[in-house]
Design an enzyme around this catalytic site. Structure first.
Site, PDB file in Angstrom:
ATOM      1  N   CYS A 100       0.859  -1.187   0.000  1.00 25.36           N
ATOM      2  CA  CYS A 100       0.000   0.000   0.000  1.00 25.36           C
ATOM      3  C   CYS A 100       0.897   1.240   0.000  1.00 25.36           C
ATOM      4  CB  CYS A 100      -0.876   0.071   1.252  1.00 25.36           C
ATOM      5  SG  CYS A 100      -1.396  -1.497   1.948  1.00 25.36           S
ATOM      6  N   GLU A 161      -8.200   8.748   1.890  1.00 23.28           N
ATOM      7  CA  GLU A 161      -7.665   8.382   0.582  1.00 23.28           C
ATOM      8  C   GLU A 161      -8.759   7.934  -0.385  1.00 23.28           C
ATOM      9  OE1 GLU A 161      -3.296   6.692   1.930  1.00 23.28           O
ATOM     10  OE2 GLU A 161      -4.918   5.240   1.626  1.00 23.28           O
TER      11      GLU A 161
END
Length: 237
Positions: A100, A161
């Site tokens: 990630c 996000e």
């Protein structure tokens, strides 16, 4: 660092921990100066901000920025999970999906479109998991969807996000970077729920949301991913 590879299935809701106050690791602190791509709710670019400013809560708020998450499955259909290094500033020691991170504003070819996000994911897979670059090309990554979420983390460091989801389905050579990853292990679908339930460490909020809502469907369709692709909608949690 010794890698752990194990063949260890509905994930309970759980609380999430984040950073315990401590001096910042110099390597991780330097990374806070990298610049993330700010976006609006429709994922349209609207500027940039440092990783520090994107992840440090101010009055309970965080700028919305672009990210990606990679789910790496081997040819046995086992999913690679990693435990984040204890030196990470956000969510240290947490278990999460394979990789990630963020496309970076200062890297021109990571700013433009979907292929830019794929290029960023390949860069980070090489950096975090030690892939030979030849084993991760943008065309190897299957884009599934985008997910928008926010987590206040520990109240100091958090996330907000729009997260591009990629699946990589192949066998690869791994040599994880200890500054980023403390443990990496493959887990089959039948063992995932019990594995997560019995962890001594928490899991990241984005991975929890995906495990709760999306992962089983993706896993069931690894060889027919066109059935689960959602390229138009941004899934919000």
């Amino acid at each position: 660092m010794k890698l752990i590879f194990k063949s260890l299935g509905t994930v309970p809701l759980r609380r999430f921990l984040s950073t315990v106050p401590k001096p910042l690791n110099p390597v991780q602190e330097a990374a806070l100066e990298e610049r993330c791509i700010l976006v609006d709710q429709h994922d349209q670019e609207c500027g940039f901000a440092s990783k520090r400013d994107c992840h440090r809560l101010v009055d309970g708020k965080l700028p919305l920025h672009r990210a990606f998450s990679v789910f790496l499955f081997n040819t046995k259909d086992e999913l690679l999970l990693q435990q984040r290094s204890s030196t990470k500033i956000t969510f240290p020691d947490h278990y999460t999906n394979s990789c990630c991170s963020h496309p970076l504003y200062e890297i021109e070819h990571e700013r433009k479109d979907l292929e830019s996000a794929k290029a960023a994911a390949c860069r980070r897979l090489v950096f975090e998991l030690g892939f030979p670059s030849s084993q991760c090309q943008p065309e190897d990554l299957q884009y599934i969807t985008r997910i928008r979420y926010m987590s206040e983390g520990d109240g100091t460091w958090g996330e907000h996000e729009i997260d591009y989801i990629f699946i990589l389905h192949k066998d690869v050579a791994l040599d994880p970077n200890p500054d980023e990853v403390s443990t990496a292990l493959y887990i089959p679908k039948s063992k995932m729920n019990n594995f997560l339930k019995n962890l001594r460490h928490p899991i990241t909020p984005w991975f929890n949301l995906i495990a709760q809502n999306e992962l089983t469907n993706w896993w069931d369709n690894l060889r027919s991913l066109e059935k689960v692709m959602n390229h138009k909608k941004i899934i919000s949690y």
